[in-house]
Design a protein around this motif. Sequence first.
Motif, PDB file in Angstrom:
ATOM      1  N   ILE A 138      -4.606  -8.415  13.946  1.00  0.00           N
ATOM      2  CA  ILE A 138      -3.156  -8.613  13.982  1.00  0.00           C
ATOM      3  C   ILE A 138      -2.766  -9.842  13.180  1.00  0.00           C
ATOM      4  CG2 ILE A 138      -1.215  -9.182  15.513  1.00  0.00           C
ATOM      5  CD1 ILE A 138      -2.599  -7.414  17.648  1.00  0.00           C
ATOM      6  N   VAL A 139      -3.555 -10.916  13.299  1.00  0.00           N
ATOM      7  CA  VAL A 139      -3.275 -12.148  12.554  1.00  0.00           C
ATOM      8  C   VAL A 139      -3.371 -11.896  11.053  1.00  0.00           C
ATOM      9  CG1 VAL A 139      -4.206 -14.441  12.015  1.00  0.00           C
ATOM     10  CG2 VAL A 139      -3.909 -13.745  14.390  1.00  0.00           C
ATOM     11  N   PHE A 140      -4.417 -11.204  10.616  1.00  0.00           N
ATOM     12  CA  PHE A 140      -4.577 -10.950   9.185  1.00  0.00           C
ATOM     13  C   PHE A 140      -3.503 -10.007   8.644  1.00  0.00           C
ATOM     14  CE2 PHE A 140      -9.089 -12.368   9.800  1.00  0.00           C
ATOM     15  CZ  PHE A 140      -8.943 -13.522   9.056  1.00  0.00           C
ATOM     16  N   ALA A 141      -3.081  -9.053   9.435  1.00  0.00           N
ATOM     17  CA  ALA A 141      -1.979  -8.181   9.013  1.00  0.00           C
ATOM     18  C   ALA A 141      -0.675  -8.974   8.925  1.00  0.00           C
ATOM     19  CB  ALA A 141      -1.833  -7.011   9.983  1.00  0.00           C
ATOM     20  N   ALA A 142      -0.448  -9.860   9.874  1.00  0.00           N
ATOM     21  CA  ALA A 142       0.760 -10.697   9.846  1.00  0.00           C
ATOM     22  C   ALA A 142       0.735 -11.643   8.644  1.00  0.00           C
ATOM     23  CB  ALA A 142       0.882 -11.490  11.140  1.00  0.00           C
ATOM     24  N   ILE A 143      -0.428 -12.176   8.320  1.00  0.00           N
ATOM     25  CA  ILE A 143      -0.542 -13.046   7.142  1.00  0.00           C
ATOM     26  C   ILE A 143      -0.167 -12.268   5.890  1.00  0.00           C
ATOM     27  CG2 ILE A 143      -2.206 -14.226   5.638  1.00  0.00           C
ATOM     28  CD1 ILE A 143      -3.666 -15.145   8.170  1.00  0.00           C
ATOM     29  N   PHE A 144      -0.688 -11.051   5.746  1.00  0.00           N
ATOM     30  CA  PHE A 144      -0.354 -10.271   4.556  1.00  0.00           C
ATOM     31  C   PHE A 144       1.136  -9.939   4.526  1.00  0.00           C
ATOM     32  CE2 PHE A 144       0.200  -6.498   1.988  1.00  0.00           C
ATOM     33  CZ  PHE A 144      -0.410  -6.922   0.815  1.00  0.00           C
ATOM     34  N   GLY A 145       1.706  -9.592   5.659  1.00  0.00           N
ATOM     35  CA  GLY A 145       3.138  -9.301   5.709  1.00  0.00           C
ATOM     36  C   GLY A 145       3.974 -10.506   5.302  1.00  0.00           C
ATOM     37  N   ASP A 146       3.601 -11.672   5.781  1.00  0.00           N
ATOM     38  CA  ASP A 146       4.309 -12.894   5.393  1.00  0.00           C
ATOM     39  C   ASP A 146       4.177 -13.162   3.895  1.00  0.00           C
ATOM     40  OD1 ASP A 146       5.141 -13.312   7.974  1.00  0.00           O
ATOM     41  OD2 ASP A 146       3.641 -14.848   8.415  1.00  0.00           O
ATOM     42  N   LEU A 147       2.979 -12.945   3.367  1.00  0.00           N
ATOM     43  CA  LEU A 147       2.772 -13.144   1.929  1.00  0.00           C
ATOM     44  C   LEU A 147       3.613 -12.164   1.113  1.00  0.00           C
ATOM     45  CD1 LEU A 147      -1.075 -13.688   1.669  1.00  0.00           C
ATOM     46  CD2 LEU A 147       0.720 -15.340   1.182  1.00  0.00           C
ATOM     47  N   PHE A 148       3.661 -10.937   1.545  1.00  0.00           N
ATOM     48  CA  PHE A 148       4.436  -9.921   0.838  1.00  0.00           C
ATOM     49  C   PHE A 148       5.910 -10.320   0.766  1.00  0.00           C
ATOM     50  CE2 PHE A 148       6.923  -5.988   0.747  1.00  0.00           C
ATOM     51  CZ  PHE A 148       6.386  -5.382  -0.376  1.00  0.00           C
ATOM     52  N   ARG A 199       1.466  -7.293  -5.517  1.00  0.00           N
ATOM     53  CA  ARG A 199       0.402  -7.851  -6.356  1.00  0.00           C
ATOM     54  C   ARG A 199       0.212  -9.357  -6.165  1.00  0.00           C
ATOM     55  NH1 ARG A 199       0.586  -5.003 -12.103  1.00  0.00           N
ATOM     56  NH2 ARG A 199      -1.661  -5.274 -11.993  1.00  0.00           N
ATOM     57  N   PRO A 200       1.277 -10.163  -6.137  1.00  0.00           N
ATOM     58  CA  PRO A 200       1.052 -11.586  -5.862  1.00  0.00           C
ATOM     59  C   PRO A 200       0.488 -11.821  -4.460  1.00  0.00           C
ATOM     60  CG  PRO A 200       3.272 -11.252  -6.716  1.00  0.00           C
ATOM     61  CD  PRO A 200       2.679  -9.902  -6.484  1.00  0.00           C
ATOM     62  N   ALA A 201       0.908 -10.998  -3.498  1.00  0.00           N
ATOM     63  CA  ALA A 201       0.374 -11.130  -2.138  1.00  0.00           C
ATOM     64  C   ALA A 201      -1.121 -10.835  -2.110  1.00  0.00           C
ATOM     65  CB  ALA A 201       1.123 -10.206  -1.187  1.00  0.00           C
ATOM     66  N   ILE A 202      -1.546  -9.816  -2.853  1.00  0.00           N
ATOM     67  CA  ILE A 202      -2.977  -9.495  -2.938  1.00  0.00           C
ATOM     68  C   ILE A 202      -3.737 -10.633  -3.611  1.00  0.00           C
ATOM     69  CG2 ILE A 202      -4.629  -7.989  -4.139  1.00  0.00           C
ATOM     70  CD1 ILE A 202      -3.668  -6.742  -1.652  1.00  0.00           C
ATOM     71  N   ALA A 203      -3.158 -11.235  -4.640  1.00  0.00           N
ATOM     72  CA  ALA A 203      -3.820 -12.339  -5.339  1.00  0.00           C
ATOM     73  C   ALA A 203      -4.084 -13.492  -4.387  1.00  0.00           C
ATOM     74  CB  ALA A 203      -2.972 -12.806  -6.530  1.00  0.00           C
ATOM     75  N   VAL A 204      -3.103 -13.858  -3.580  1.00  0.00           N
ATOM     76  CA  VAL A 204      -3.281 -14.947  -2.624  1.00  0.00           C
ATOM     77  C   VAL A 204      -4.193 -14.516  -1.481  1.00  0.00           C
ATOM     78  CG1 VAL A 204      -2.091 -16.416  -0.964  1.00  0.00           C
ATOM     79  CG2 VAL A 204      -1.103 -16.043  -3.214  1.00  0.00           C
ATOM     80  N   TYR A 205      -4.018 -13.307  -1.008  1.00  0.00           N
ATOM     81  CA  TYR A 205      -4.804 -12.792   0.121  1.00  0.00           C
ATOM     82  C   TYR A 205      -6.292 -12.723  -0.213  1.00  0.00           C
ATOM     83  CZ  TYR A 205      -5.386 -10.104   4.430  1.00  0.00           C
ATOM     84  OH  TYR A 205      -5.745  -9.694   5.682  1.00  0.00           O
ATOM     85  N   SER A 206      -6.609 -12.560  -1.493  1.00  0.00           N
ATOM     86  CA  SER A 206      -8.015 -12.465  -1.876  1.00  0.00           C
ATOM     87  C   SER A 206      -8.765 -13.781  -1.696  1.00  0.00           C
ATOM     88  CB  SER A 206      -8.135 -11.972  -3.323  1.00  0.00           C
ATOM     89  OG  SER A 206      -7.537 -12.898  -4.204  1.00  0.00           O
ATOM     90  N   ALA A 207      -8.049 -14.876  -1.454  1.00  0.00           N
ATOM     91  CA  ALA A 207      -8.717 -16.149  -1.172  1.00  0.00           C
ATOM     92  C   ALA A 207      -9.351 -16.147   0.216  1.00  0.00           C
ATOM     93  CB  ALA A 207      -7.731 -17.301  -1.286  1.00  0.00           C
ATOM     94  N   ILE A 251      -9.993 -18.424  11.635  1.00  0.00           N
ATOM     95  CA  ILE A 251      -8.547 -18.203  11.567  1.00  0.00           C
ATOM     96  C   ILE A 251      -7.877 -19.384  10.865  1.00  0.00           C
ATOM     97  CG2 ILE A 251      -6.442 -17.984  12.953  1.00  0.00           C
ATOM     98  CD1 ILE A 251      -8.144 -16.416  14.992  1.00  0.00           C
ATOM     99  N   ALA A 252      -8.329 -20.598  11.177  1.00  0.00           N
ATOM    100  CA  ALA A 252      -7.770 -21.785  10.519  1.00  0.00           C
ATOM    101  C   ALA A 252      -8.071 -21.779   9.024  1.00  0.00           C
ATOM    102  CB  ALA A 252      -8.326 -23.047  11.170  1.00  0.00           C
ATOM    103  N   VAL A 253      -9.285 -21.377   8.651  1.00  0.00           N
ATOM    104  CA  VAL A 253      -9.648 -21.303   7.231  1.00  0.00           C
ATOM    105  C   VAL A 253      -8.770 -20.291   6.507  1.00  0.00           C
ATOM    106  CG1 VAL A 253     -11.472 -20.530   5.653  1.00  0.00           C
ATOM    107  CG2 VAL A 253     -12.002 -22.137   7.463  1.00  0.00           C
ATOM    108  N   ALA A 254      -8.497 -19.175   7.148  1.00  0.00           N
ATOM    109  CA  ALA A 254      -7.620 -18.179   6.531  1.00  0.00           C
ATOM    110  C   ALA A 254      -6.239 -18.772   6.274  1.00  0.00           C
ATOM    111  CB  ALA A 254      -7.518 -16.941   7.425  1.00  0.00           C
TER     112      ALA A 254
END
Length: 171
Positions: free
Chosen positions: A20-30, A37-45, A73-76
């Motif tokens: 849920i946390v990782f999905a929320a992070i991607f949603g926030d990035l999007f 595409r920019p969200a994927i670029a950042v998410y790939s870190a 989770i903190a590192v993400a």
Amino acid sequence: GGQFENLQAASQRLSLVIPIVFAAIFGDLFVALRGFRPAIAVYSAIPLGLAGGVFALALAGLPFSVSAAVGFIAVAGISVQNGVIMVEQITEVLRRERSVRAAAVEGAVARLRPILMTALMAGLGLLPAALSHGIGSETQRPFALVIVGGIVSATFFTLLLLPLAYPYFHD
């Protein structure tokens, strides 16, 4: 027996919370970066930051634990923060530049110091906990090691690989 039961219960909660946390992070990035595409670029870190944390645990000979999971989770979060800082700067430079590659280089140079300072503050601040062997270190050490190892690899990705890869993720 009680510690094992607590570990099992915590593992079950984390197996629900972490996706849920990782999905929320991607949603926030999007939403923040206004595109897939920019969200994927950042998410790939995130995977590279997590790999640094796994490497640090393996190097220290420590097993995966609940405190290590919280460290992941903190590192993400730190990985995403640095990636957003970099991509936003590249986007800002791109408004003035015509070349995506030139904007990526200029953005990386402009954000080198803030990203390094963030990584150094977190890494050096947690270094005593990562190296501790005293009372209580069985919980704080895995947490700190994961963060220190993850920050090293995530910072490497953000400063070197993200500017190189950004032209391929740009629309």
